[in-house]
Write an enzyme that holds these catalytic residues in place. Structure first.
Site, PDB file in Angstrom:
ATOM      1  N   TYR A 116     102.599 -11.936  -5.244  1.00  0.00           N
ATOM      2  CA  TYR A 116     101.554 -11.231  -4.509  1.00  0.00           C
ATOM      3  C   TYR A 116     100.212 -11.727  -5.038  1.00  0.00           C
ATOM      4  CZ  TYR A 116      99.036  -6.991  -2.841  1.00  0.00           C
ATOM      5  OH  TYR A 116      98.165  -6.099  -2.246  1.00  0.00           O
ATOM      6  N   LYS A 153     102.871 -13.358  -0.813  1.00  0.00           N
ATOM      7  CA  LYS A 153     102.033 -12.459  -0.015  1.00  0.00           C
ATOM      8  C   LYS A 153     100.602 -12.907  -0.279  1.00  0.00           C
ATOM      9  CE  LYS A 153     100.723  -7.627   0.706  1.00  0.00           C
ATOM     10  NZ  LYS A 153      99.264  -7.743   0.483  1.00  0.00           N
TER      11      LYS A 153
END
Length: 307
Positions: free
Chosen positions: A143, A173
């Site tokens: 992320y 992400k």
């Protein structure tokens, strides 16, 4: 070969708000209402306990309980659950990751430790690998959100180094405005990585670069706008896609002017899903500010846009 998520995180992925009682305790009964709201709006995956879910304000036990509740509620539905497991304490992250795998999560994700920051790309990859190995049968997403972590390593280089060191790596992400780096990531290793976009205001730009999906806070309350944008883009209706993106951007500019998380939670209440207050250090809106936000949204046309 990487352990890729099938199907990948394409389309809209919602990061749910963590629901709280008025006194700040977890209100897990609301998860069922959240899931029903997402299914109504054609959402097929959720990304729990991320930034929107106030993960850094949750205890370890609360994060485990939240995962368990989401897995119970979504069992037998079309909603897949991605569990964000990142934490400054890597042992906590590993425990959440192992628990997520045991409960049947579709994937896990983790952002970088951010108080003591990894001093090198190698250290960042070692942190991610240490977390991912606690869930060896579950796809792992890094992320990348440098605006909050302060960790700014280039993601194309992360993929190059992590490819052989994190067997479960499925992608990133990508909550990072660097569209140039995003293009390199999309093409890395023959285009195998899943790269859900993470900045709502720039989603159309990411689609033009090749994005297939996105994780966005405002999809909680504005999914119809983004579905229109995706549909228009797929049909080659760039004007229509731009109009939908601008509606979303205007909505975000307004909510951010009130305080993004507090405003978003109030909008959810207006839509019939009361996820409660935010936790400090975030702040909830006063009653007067709540009334003014609703009036501003009505004047802007927001409730017509999501009808």
């Amino acid at each position: 070969m990487p352990l890729l998520l099938t199907p990948p995180l394409h389309g809209l992925v919602v990061p749910p708000h963590t629901p709280f009682h008025a006194d700040g305790a977890l209100h897990l009964a609301i998860v069922e209402q959240q899931a029903a709201h997402y299914l109504k709006h054609r959402i097929n995956a959720v990304f729990i306990a991320g930034s929107t879910g106030e993960s850094t304000s949750l205890s370890l036990q609360e994060r485990l309980a939240l995962t368990e509740r989401w897995m119970q509620v979504t069992s037998g539905t079309a909603l897949r659950v991605v569990v964000h497991v990142g934490a400054n304490c890597l042992d906590d992250a590993r425990e959440i990751a192992a628990h997520a795998q045991a409960k049947g999560a579709a994937a896990i994700a983790a952002f970088s430790p951010s108080y003591f920051k990894p001093p090198s790309m190698d250290a960042l990859v070692r942190c991610a690998a240490h977390i991912a190995e606690a869930a060896p049968e579950t796809p792992f997403y890094f992320y990348d959100i440098p605006v909050l972590t302060g960790v700014t390593f280039a993601m194309p280089q992360f993929l190059a180094l992590a490819h052989d060191r994190i067997p479960t790596l499925a992608g990133i992400k990508f909550t990072n405005s660097d569209l140039a780096a995003y293009q390199f990531c999309l093409r890395a290793n023959g285009g195998i990585w899943d790269l859900p976009w993470g900045i709502d205001q720039h989603f159309l730009g990411a689609l033009a670069m090749g994005a297939k999906g996105a994780v966005g806070s405002s999809y909680n309350y504005a999914a119809p706008i983004y579905h229109r944008m995706l549909d228009a883009f797929a049909k080659g209706d760039i004007s229509g896609a731009r109009e939908a993106q601008f509606q979303a951007t205007r909505t975000l500019a307004l909510t951010h002017s009130y305080g993004a998380l507090g405003a978003a939670k109030h909008i959810m209440k207006c839509l019939g899903v009361d996820v409660g207050p935010v936790r400090l250090p975030n702040e909830m809106l006063s009653l007067a500010r709540q009334d003014q936000l609703r009036a501003d949204l009505e004047q802007m046309g927001f409730f017509d846009w999501i009808a």
